[in-house]
Design a protein around this motif. Structure first.
Motif, mmCIF file in Angstrom:
data_model
loop_
_atom_site.group_PDB
_atom_site.id
_atom_site.type_symbol
_atom_site.label_atom_id
_atom_site.label_comp_id
_atom_site.label_asym_id
_atom_site.label_seq_id
_atom_site.Cartn_x
_atom_site.Cartn_y
_atom_site.Cartn_z
ATOM 1 N N HIS A 130 0.834 -1.211 0.000
ATOM 2 C CA HIS A 130 0.000 0.000 0.000
ATOM 3 C C HIS A 130 0.866 1.258 0.000
ATOM 4 O O HIS A 130 0.544 2.252 -0.657
ATOM 5 N N ARG A 131 1.984 1.227 0.708
ATOM 6 C CA ARG A 131 2.886 2.374 0.705
ATOM 7 C C ARG A 131 3.518 2.557 -0.676
ATOM 8 O O ARG A 131 3.711 3.692 -1.132
ATOM 9 N N ARG A 134 1.142 4.361 -2.773
ATOM 10 C CA ARG A 134 1.104 5.793 -2.434
ATOM 11 C C ARG A 134 2.286 6.532 -3.068
ATOM 12 O O ARG A 134 2.140 7.675 -3.514
ATOM 13 N N GLU A 135 3.454 5.887 -3.092
ATOM 14 C CA GLU A 135 4.611 6.505 -3.732
ATOM 15 C C GLU A 135 4.369 6.670 -5.232
ATOM 16 O O GLU A 135 4.734 7.695 -5.821
ATOM 17 N N GLU A 137 1.474 7.044 -6.659
ATOM 18 C CA GLU A 137 0.510 8.134 -6.817
ATOM 19 C C GLU A 137 1.180 9.488 -6.640
ATOM 20 O O GLU A 137 0.835 10.455 -7.326
ATOM 21 N N ARG A 138 2.156 9.575 -5.746
ATOM 22 C CA ARG A 138 2.833 10.846 -5.489
ATOM 23 C C ARG A 138 3.622 11.326 -6.704
ATOM 24 O O ARG A 138 3.559 12.512 -7.066
ATOM 25 N N TRP A 187 -7.877 -0.453 -3.262
ATOM 26 C CA TRP A 187 -6.703 0.351 -2.928
ATOM 27 C C TRP A 187 -6.519 1.508 -3.897
ATOM 28 O O TRP A 187 -6.308 2.654 -3.485
ATOM 29 N N LEU A 191 -6.862 5.829 -3.430
ATOM 30 C CA LEU A 191 -5.766 6.748 -3.720
ATOM 31 C C LEU A 191 -6.116 7.742 -4.824
ATOM 32 O O LEU A 191 -5.259 8.531 -5.230
ATOM 33 N N LYS A 240 -4.585 8.482 -12.847
ATOM 34 C CA LYS A 240 -4.615 9.358 -11.684
ATOM 35 C C LYS A 240 -5.507 10.563 -11.978
ATOM 36 O O LYS A 240 -5.220 11.367 -12.861
#
Length: 277
Positions: A130-131, A134-135, A137-138, A187, A191, A240
């Motif tokens: 999951h992290r 997130r990376e 997506e960033r 997930w 995000l 995104k």
């Protein structure tokens, strides 16, 4: 899960089952990434699969986990002249592309700087999937695309993997539990991604020889038609989305307009009185 129960990824990709899966994945990725445009594209992990070879972006790179520089799935055994295996040598990106060694959970890229990220089985080898999402997506730009390839837990291959893990003999080279397709969809939606398409493939049973895999070739067309969600592998494409505010000008209040069938009531003139003479 101990290291003794982890299958070496390069060795597995050289097996009949591994070649069967990688051929399907390479074909699907070649078709999808060829229609994605931009300036920067990244492949996270798994150098045995060239996920960006048909992509036409000017800057394409392979990002590998520095902590796994000497372990699967980022390495492959080198061969001596006599054909025997030698020292483990790290795999690198194809010629003309850059290789970045880093922590995949802390990508060294600016926010909103990448147009395309491909993660082939990367979530199955990280301690915190999951992290990692997130990376991704960033660093992705708004409207950037994320491609995820993974083993489907709701399949014959997933069932064999679960039984094999209990017996200490897994069939698939994954360090973590297989991520269900439905869970992955939740997930990526949390995000802020929008699922564009999903594709399943590899419907033959989890067999270890070319002979038996060839005998079940008829299941490809049948599975794609009758039980598509039970393929051994899935590929997810997500975009995104960034929700923003739209500024508008002052609202103008319009006067109500009568319907064509309605007419204003005519005023009846008051009768005139005769003047007295």
């Amino acid at each position: 899960m101990s290291d003794r129960t982890i299958i070496d990824w390069p060795a597995w990709t050289a097996s009949p089952a591994g070649k069967y899966v990688l051929d399907w994945e390479q074909e699907q990725l070649d078709r999808v990434v060829s229609n994605i445009f931009g300036y920067h594209a990244l492949q996270l992990g798994m150098p045995q699969l060239d996920a960006l070879r048909e992509n036409r972006m000017s800057c394409r790179g392979l990002v590998l986990d520095g902590a796994s520089a000497t372990s699967a799935p980022y390495t492959a055994p080198s061969a001596h002249a006599d054909g025997s295996s030698g020292v483990i040598q790290p795999r690198h990106a194809p010629e003309g592309r850059s290789t970045v060694w880093c922590d995949l959970l802390d990508l060294p890229f600016e926010a909103q700087s990448v147009d395309l990220i491909v993660m082939p089985h990367t979530l199955e080898f990280t301690n915190d999937p999951h992290r990692l999402l997130r990376e991704a997506e960033r660093v992705l730009m708004p409207e950037g695309q994320l491609l995820i390839v993974g083993f489907n837990s709701l399949s014959l291959w997933g069932a064999r993997q679960s039984v094999g893990k209990l017996a200490g003999q897994p069939f698939l080279p994954a360090r973590q539990d297989l991520i269900a397709f439905t869970r992955l969809k939740d997930w990526i939606k949390l995000l802020g991604f929008e699922l564009e398409r999903g594709r399943f493939g590899c419907y033959r049973p989890p067999l270890a020889t070319d002979k038996w895999l060839a005998r079940y070739a008829f299941m490809e067309a049948a599975g794609d038609r009758w039980w598509p969600i039970f393929g051994a592998v899935y590929m997810v494409t997500a975009i995104k989305r960034v929700r923003g505010m739209h500024l508008v000008g002052p609202l103008k209040v319009k006067k109500p307009v009568l319907a064509p069938s309605l007419k204003a009531a005519a005023t009846t003139p008051s009768p005139t009185r005769n003047k007295e003479t």
